[in-house]
Scaffold this motif. Structure first.
Motif, short mmCIF file in Angstrom:
data_model
loop_
_atom_site.label_atom_id
_atom_site.label_comp_id
_atom_site.label_asym_id
_atom_site.label_seq_id
_atom_site.Cartn_x
_atom_site.Cartn_y
_atom_site.Cartn_z
N ASN A 127 0.82 -1.21 0.00
CA ASN A 127 0.00 0.00 0.00
C ASN A 127 0.85 1.27 0.00
O ASN A 127 0.35 2.36 0.25
N THR A 145 0.58 3.68 -4.45
CA THR A 145 -0.57 2.79 -4.23
C THR A 145 -1.42 3.20 -3.04
O THR A 145 -2.54 2.70 -2.88
N ASN A 146 -0.95 4.11 -2.22
CA ASN A 146 -1.74 4.61 -1.10
C ASN A 146 -2.92 5.46 -1.59
O ASN A 146 -3.84 5.76 -0.82
N ASN A 151 -7.44 -1.39 -3.18
CA ASN A 151 -6.06 -1.86 -3.19
C ASN A 151 -5.95 -3.23 -3.86
O ASN A 151 -6.95 -3.82 -4.28
#
Length: 204
Positions: A127, A145-146, A151
């Protein structure tokens, strides 16, 4: 081997995520013949005058799974790469006008160039992975990716409700919400993960 894509999966501001997380993910499939590997140059596709690029992280499935829980989903990832999800925008516009699918606009030869894969064990936090795209030596897209709405685990779990995931299947996990644009013949694309240049090709 399946190539699965997810659309509209990044935000610019993380405060937007909760409102956009409805549970309905935008999923599509791409033909295996779209793949380009080994940093081979790509002939500019004759079927379009509007070739839109989207840099994305690509996860590879390492084991067979169906109805996978979110809690277990990341254990199904074996490797991660960076790729470009190409769209022929004019083809897509024409198809949408007739309420048609995305298949031709996303599924033409050369529409899915990907880098070599890196073991998932190389990434301490799925993440928090940084990636970016440069075109003609100018930075065009930057992602982490945060900023994903869904996700990796949530994507894998959702898709596996509908179709069995198998080893070697790959998933394009969405593009940063800023910086998408058009490519032209002669463009030089370079995409990196955590500062490591992995994808490097030209449109010829």
């Amino acid at each position: 081997m399946k190539i699965i894509g997810i659309g509209k999966n990044y935000v610019n501001d993380k405060s937007e995520i909760s409102a956009l997380k409805t549970g309905e993910q935008l999923i599509f499939l791409k033909a295996e013949s779209t793949l380009v590997t080994n940093n081979e140059n790509i002939p500019f596709p004759a079927i379009t005058n509007e070739l839109a690029y989207e840099v994305e992280l690509v996860v590879k499935i390492g084991k067979k799974g169906k109805d996978i829980s979110v809690e277990d989903a990341n254990s199904y990832i074996s490797e991660i790469a960076v790729g470009i999800d190409y769209t022929a925008k004019d083809v897509l516009t024409s198809s949408r006008a007739n309420k048609g699918p995305w298949a031709l606009a996303k599924g033409f030869d050369g529409a899915s160039p990907i880098s070599e894969f890196k073991p998932v064990s190389n990434f301490k936090n799925l993440n928090n992975i940084n990636f970016n795209l440069r075109i003609n030596n100018q930075e065009k897209q930057v992602g982490n990716t945060n900023y994903m709405i869904y996700n990796f685990a949530e994507i894998i779990s959702y898709v596996s409700k509908f179709m069995t995931l198998e080893p070697e299947d790959i998933i394009f996990t969405g593009t940063p919400s800023a910086g998408v644009g058009l490519n032209f013949k002669g463009d030089h694309l370079q995409a990196s993960i955590e500062g490591e240049l992995l994808l490097d090709f030209k449109l010829v």
